[in-house]
Design an enzyme around this catalytic site. Structure first.
Site, PDB file in Angstrom:
ATOM      1  N   HIS A   1       0.386  -0.950   0.048  1.00  0.00           N
ATOM      2  CA  HIS A   1       0.163  -0.083  -0.058  1.00  0.00           C
ATOM      3  C   HIS A   1       0.845   1.217  -0.215  1.00  0.00           C
ATOM      4  CE1 HIS A   1       0.224  -0.455   4.761  1.00  0.00           C
ATOM      5  NE2 HIS A   1      -0.315   0.695   4.163  1.00  0.00           N
TER       6      HIS A   1
ATOM      7  N   ASP B   1       1.037  -7.436   1.854  1.00  0.00           N
ATOM      8  CA  ASP B   1       1.021  -6.095   2.327  1.00  0.00           C
ATOM      9  C   ASP B   1       2.623  -5.544   1.711  1.00  0.00           C
ATOM     10  OD1 ASP B   1       0.986  -3.565   1.430  1.00  0.00           O
ATOM     11  OD2 ASP B   1      -0.204  -3.404   3.295  1.00  0.00           O
TER      12      ASP B   1
ATOM     13  N   SER C   1       4.343   2.191   8.762  1.00  0.00           N
ATOM     14  CA  SER C   1       3.652   1.307   7.410  1.00  0.00           C
ATOM     15  C   SER C   1       5.421   1.159   6.605  1.00  0.00           C
ATOM     16  CB  SER C   1       2.735   1.720   6.368  1.00  0.00           C
ATOM     17  OG  SER C   1       1.178   1.522   7.034  1.00  0.00           O
TER      18      SER C   1
HETATM   19  N1  ARG Z   1      -4.860   1.290   8.261  1.00  0.00           N
HETATM   20  C1  ARG Z   1      -3.345   0.828   7.074  1.00  0.00           C
HETATM   21  C2  ARG Z   1      -2.788   1.817   7.003  1.00  0.00           C
HETATM   22  O1  ARG Z   1      -3.341   2.920   8.119  1.00  0.00           O
HETATM   23  C3  ARG Z   1      -4.041  -0.197   6.134  1.00  0.00           C
HETATM   24  C4  ARG Z   1      -4.064   0.539   5.388  1.00  0.00           C
HETATM   25  C5  ARG Z   1      -4.611   0.083   3.700  1.00  0.00           C
HETATM   26  N2  ARG Z   1      -4.634  -0.573   3.054  1.00  0.00           N
HETATM   27  C6  ARG Z   1      -6.044  -0.797   2.769  1.00  0.00           C
HETATM   28  N3  ARG Z   1      -7.105  -1.777   2.699  1.00  0.00           N
HETATM   29  N4  ARG Z   1      -7.246   0.586   2.355  1.00  0.00           N
HETATM   30  O2  ARG Z   1      -2.190   2.239   6.759  1.00  0.00           O
HETATM   31  N1  GLU Z   2      -1.209   1.753   7.850  1.00  0.00           N
HETATM   32  C1  GLU Z   2      -1.106   2.982   8.611  1.00  0.00           C
HETATM   33  C2  GLU Z   2       0.214   2.469   7.591  1.00  0.00           C
HETATM   34  O1  GLU Z   2       0.133   2.837   6.597  1.00  0.00           O
HETATM   35  C3  GLU Z   2      -0.341   1.435   9.973  1.00  0.00           C
HETATM   36  C4  GLU Z   2      -1.846   1.552  10.788  1.00  0.00           C
HETATM   37  C5  GLU Z   2      -1.047   2.464  11.769  1.00  0.00           C
HETATM   38  O2  GLU Z   2      -1.012   1.851  13.265  1.00  0.00           O
HETATM   39  O3  GLU Z   2      -1.794   3.552  12.290  1.00  0.00           O
HETATM   40  O4  GLU Z   2       0.970   3.431   7.872  1.00  0.00           O
END
Ligand code: ARG
Ligand code: GLU
Length: 659
Positions: free
Chosen positions: A83, A205, A595
């Protein structure tokens, strides 16, 4: 006895002695190294951060604007999340070469794809410059001097503890970063938004890039003559894997936390701000999801928008739940009471509360605008309108306009309504009727006077709010004046901690500077009888696999692999069955920006790549709960297996240091 109890209570309230909490500055990690080693870490503070020799920090980068990446070969090979690499992968994708759908595997260096605008930053050094600034040097001067020291140097002075400390961060930026490999989205984004923030998780990921440099190994703009960058340090990759209880450390760039905010702000977040944003987004997501369900072309057209809106939407729900569950508001109140008692500076709290009450209407309205009127484009490009899909999009777009104006009108209770909007609604008869008019103008005549006036009206309110708050940033629930007061309050908190011999127990809020967090691989019991194991496997992917459901439709090659169990060196025995590990949970304190961060074992070897938290952890930006807060990583063995067996790119493994 009473004294001891009281002291104990204070410790519990404020004590960042809570297991595994904290995002520590690498240059000050010596303060924590005793605790880290007691928890199993085998290396030294110098191994983590040194300016005299190559250290782990030389293998970690800020990837693009808001992710982390890590170097895993002597030839500049880099890992981050799928991502995080998404934009790059998408930009190279076309109908003929759909790398998002099918994955991408460069078969030779010449096939690695350059990415305009993508850069990585290595930390050269960091140092406190509080004294230099107190002596009269400006941040600009300090930055200018530092940037003159080396090629591609970018420097920044960052505030810690609301400006009580100033730190200079000197980075070396590389602008030639090429895409090397990406799994198909059905692996890299497996579970999609359905599984986002969820455990058990099965997302692969990751994506692979390579940093390039000029022939002198220094930063250079893209050129076919550039060669793979030879980093001072890269991480060895552990193929031995992790088990529950193993020490883990994360090294990366957490974006933003609010550990020291006032009780009033906690209340505002949990009772006003988050619920408002969640409710508005629930409706917006409903409109978009309905459109997506009506037509596959619309599903694709709105995919990115839906994902972005849903990501914070789900995070805020966990935050509200967590604050409530932990009783964070009551704890903060009690901390404030004891702070006033212990330090005698109750006044700073009174001032803070007064200023927050003054700022709240502006802050709230700013958030409301950001979720409503500022989400609309007030126009469509010729290209958008020429797209045959536009006729079908119109219904959804109109609904989004209506929703934005309705929500703004209904929830704008603290400041006067924008004059143009008030007049428009009055004339049209309702917010929805006014929204229709604005939408029709946006389609037919984006330059129309009425639209221009409306946009000016919104901008004017926005400017007024920024003036009243004295800050452009919506990040920290504060105003310029609150920021000054917080500096005094947090300084008081630190002195209080020091007086009680808890110095070194506080850490500055995350602010997208390099940090270390450490903990262990661990499951969690959320509620009585609800235990979550810390490891998932390929069998879980197969159980979710469903060709009918977009988010769970895996590549045939993965099904075949599971059918034959021909995992080669990547297979492991778990509970008597042969499988492949996929994701794991750990207690590392992380947030957005982490991330792509490397998860390292006690020897500093790479065991996983961080990519998420559980949604019921997200209050950890405000209060960390060691019993349930967990970060989510993709197991490096799954990454290696996908590269090797799905991508057929085993040659990439040859340049890694596998242990
Ligand atoms: N929750 C993760 C973050 O905050 C992953 C976001 C990307 N993935 C998704 N399925 N939208 O960045
Ligand atoms: N998916 C999050 C990022 O892009 C990390 C998730 C979180 O800990 O907030 O950094």
């Amino acid at each position: 006895m009473k004294r001891t109890l009281l002291t104990l209570f204070t410790l519990l309230l404020l004590a960042p002695a809570k297991a595994d909490e904290g995002m520590w500055l690498p240059s000050l990690i010596a303060h924590r190294i005793g605790d880290m080693r007691a928890k199993g870490f085998r290396l030294t503070a110098d191994d983590i951060y040194s300016i005299n020799k190559a250290s782990m920090k030389d293998a970690v980068v800020l990837f693009g604007g808001g992710c982390t990446g890590e170097l895993i070969s002597a030839e500049g090979l880099l890992l981050t999340n799928h991502h995080c690499g998404y934009d790059a992968i998408q930009s190279h994708s076309s109908v003929e070469h759909d790398y998002l759908t099918h994955g991408f595997w460069a078969r030779a260096r010449e096939e690695e794809l350059p990415n305009k605008g993508l850069n990585v930053k290595f930390l050269v050094r960091m140092e406190e410059v509080t004294d230099r600034m107190a002596a009269g040097e400006t941040a600009e001067e300090i930055v200018r001097q530092a940037e003159a020291e080396g090629r591609g140097y970018k420097a920044r002075v960052e505030q810690m503890y609301y400006g009580n400390q100033q730190f200079l961060f000197v980075y070396q930026q590389f602008d030639d970063v090429r895409l090397v490999a990406a799994p198909p989205s059905s692996i890299g984004k497996f579970g999609g938004d359905t599984d986002n923030w969820i455990w058990p998780r099965h997302t692969g990921d990751f994506s692979v890039f390579r940093v390039y440099a000029g022939p002198d190994n220094q930063p250079a703009a893209y050129s076919p003559d550039n060669i793979p960058y030879r980093p001072r340090r890269h991480f060895a990759v552990s193929t031995k894997g992790v088990e529950e209880g193993d020490f883990t450390m994360i090294y990366g760039f957490p974006g933003n936390t609010q550990q020291y905010i006032l009780s009033d702000v906690v209340k505002y977040i949990a009772e006003t701000s988050d619920p408002m944003k969640i409710a508005i987004r629930t409706r917006r997501l409903g409109i978009i999801a309905e459109a997506q369900a009506s037509d596959p072309a619309l599903r694709i057209c709105y995919a990115a928008k839906h994902a972005t809106i849903a990501n914070a939407w789900k995070k805020w729900q966990g935050e509200v739940l967590g604050i409530d569950r932990l009783g964070t508001y009551a704890k903060k109140l009690e901390t404030e009471r004891r702070f006033a008692e212990a330090t005698g500076d109750g006044e700073v709290l009174q001032e803070l509360k007064k200023e927050f009450a003054r700022a709240l209407p502006y802050y709230y309205t700013r958030e409301l605008l950001a979720e409503t009127l500022l989400t609309l484009a007030y126009g469509y490009t010729a290209e958008e309108k020429a797209d045959p899909i536009f006729a079908e999009r119109e219904a959804a777009e109109r609904a989004l306009y209506r929703q934005a104006f309705e929500e703004y009108a209904a929830r704008n209770t603290l400041l006067p309504t924008i004059a143009e909007v008030a007049a428009g609604i009055e004339q049209a008869g309702s917010p929805a009727a006014y929204a229709d008019r604005i939408f029709e103008l946006a389609v037919a005549d984006p330059k129309a006077e009425e639209l221009t006036a409306l946009k000016k009206g919104i901008a004017a309110l926005h400017t007024r709010i920024v003036d009243e708050l004295g800050t452009k940033s919506l990040r920290n629930f504060n105003s310029a004046r609150m920021n000054e007061l917080y500096a005094r309050y947090v300084e008081g908190l630190r002195r209080w901690a020091a007086a009680e011999k808890r110095e070194g127990a506080m850490f500055p809020d995350a602010n997208l500077t390099l940090r270390v967090a450490y903990g262990k691989v661990a499951g969690y019991e959320y509620a009585d009888g609800e235990y979550h194991k810390p490891l998932t496997t390929l069998d879980g992917i197969i159980a979710k696999d469903n060709p009918e459901i977009y988010d769970y439709d895996i590549p045939q090659s993965l099904r075949d692999l599971h059918a034959t169990k021909d995992y080669g060196r990547w297979g492991v025995e778990i509970d008597g069955r042969r499988t492949v590990p996929v994701c794991f949970l750990a207690t590392n304190h992380t947030t957005g920006g982490n991330s792509g961060s490397p998860i390292l074992n006690a020897r500093g070897e790479l065991v996983g790549i961080n990519f998420d938290r559980t949604w019921r952890s997200t209050m950890s930006d405000i209060e960390f709960d060691p019993t349930i807060c967990r970060n989510i990583a993709v197991d490096i063995r799954y990454v290696l297996m996908v590269i090797d067996r799905i991508g057929g790119a085993g040659y990439l493994l040859d340049e890694m240091t596998l242990r």
